[in-house]
Design an enzyme around this catalytic site. Structure first.
Site: not given
Lengths: 285, 285
Positions: B66, B90, B141, B160, B163
């Site tokens: 982060h 998160d 989105d 962020d 994968d």
């Protein structure tokens, strides 16, 4: 769940983590007078050497460790001619040291000859320079060697050992560092692998204190990736009679040999200390 | 062998490696419209969030990622005021961005609201700044958001994401980067997590090519440790309209907030490119 016959797993219990490599098969298992050695063929990391259950090296990624344990110290020292490697029986560090044309004599002192015999067989690329006339391999106790050695006789001591348990335990204490200090020439330094700052901060702090107490006025911890060791992030600590935070940057930038990880920018980068590391080392004196 | 009810294991099959964390118990499992989320309590890493079987973050070591995804870009930009975070549900990146007093507006756009709801519950320390009046959270989105956004409207876009499989796949291609380029102001840049140089060199090369083809003249890949991701060594890639290899070093050295990993030396260090990375990027253009 990883099937035991398909994976080699090293559990790092104190921090509740584990690292595994997919294996094709076990090629060798042998108990030396000092430790249990195993060789595996992996799916994607080439060969794997394991000592007493701990990953020592793989064909694929050992270059990080071997380059950072050697070229850093050799480019800090103004003109290194004599190097001792304590441990390092796989000969990977030896190979890197011998890339420096100015080096006149490298003595590798590993207590366990079987490490070198297995490396010659399974990691021949690491042993490619063993016949260099500047290299000498001794299979004796490195702690005793340093204790008995002549004062002012070596420029750099590289401690390329296993973790501080078993035969390597005596390589992480003040008595050993004091003997190193005596053997080293005026610009001399010791570089030693010093585990992971994420998992072993207390060990790093203890090592640095012991090095200082042994008389070394200059310390520098270096950071680098090492996928197969606990946390994937490793370190080496240098203790020098003279300053060790600067290096022959121009010489490193024009190095007359190939490397895979090390270069002058990487050397400079390895010196950067994370915030939490700075705080922990200050708190522990 | 690791007992399944005592360990969470992520296998990284293409490189035949696996990383495991010892767990006390599973606390939560829930399928969102987009992905399967799990929360575990570990023995030594605090809480663990897993998405579709992949480790996303732990309480103990998320600070590396982060901090490096945020402060690097914010100290490269001369005066960042507006930041978008694509993904980042998160809220750990959001918290770091909001530490910069000059930032006026941060928009976090994660497609999956459940990530944020679970983070609020299990990682409250990462969500501590969610009520900051400069922060806005949208659950839409991100790809569509960037496509529809006004030109020249944001200083930094932080990608962020997970994968490049599943919902995040569209975040790793030229069309997306082209839309980012349009949205960014004159000194603007995008920073995106870019996997491991040990395992994903081709992906890194493809990403950099796509960023260049989308119009970004300046690229910089940054390297940092991240214990719980494959290989333990991670990266972010920055694509900028202006040079991104230098940063406001004095401001970083005097940063008015605490960090655990990042500092000005670490920023400089993260720019250093390993020899094998340099060669691979040159070979791939």
């Amino acid at each position: 769940m990883l099937e035991k016959n398909q994976w080699f797993t090293e559990v790092y219990a104190p921090d509740g983590s584990a690292f595994s490599l997919k294996i094709k098969r076990k090629l060798h298992e042998e108990q030396s007078p000092f430790q249990l050695l195993e060789i595996y063929e992996t799916e994607h990391f080439g060969y794997l050497m394991v000592i007493d259950g701990y990953v020592m090296l793989t064909s694929r990624d050992n270059f990080f460790y071997h380059e950072m344990m050697s070229h850093t110290a050799l480019f800090i020292h103004p003109d290194p001619k004599t190097v001792w490697i304590i441990g390092g029986g796989d000969c990977g560090t030896l190979k890197e040291v011998l890339k420096h044309p100015g080096v006149e004599k490298v003595l590798q002192i590993d207590i366990d000859e079987l490490v070198t015999r297995l490396s010659e067989h399974y990691f021949p690329e690491l042993c490619a320079s063993n016949a260099d006339p500047r290299a000498e391999l001794k299979f004796i106790d490195g702690i005793q060697w340093v204790k008995d050695a002549t004062a002012d006789s070596v420029d750099i001591i590289i401690v390329d050992s296993t973790d501080p348990v078993g035969p390597a335990e005596g390589l992480f204490n003040e008595d050993f560092y004091r003997d190193c200090f005596t053997c080293l020439t005026d610009n001399g330094m010791i570089i030693q692998q010093s585990e992971s700052s994420l998992f072993h901060l207390q060990l790093q702090s203890d090592m640095r204190n012991a090095m200082q107490n042994a008389g070394f006025p200059h310390l520098q911890t270096l950071f680098f990736p090492q996928c197969v060791y606990p946390s994937g992030w490793w370190s080496a600590t240098i203790a020098g009679k003279q300053a060790v935070s600067s290096f022959r940057r121009n010489d490193a930038a024009k190095k007359p040999f190939e490397t895979q990880y090390y270069n002058s920018d990487i050397h400079q980068a390895s010196l950067a200390q994370p915030e939490f590391f700075n705080k922990a080392m200050q708190a522990n004196g």
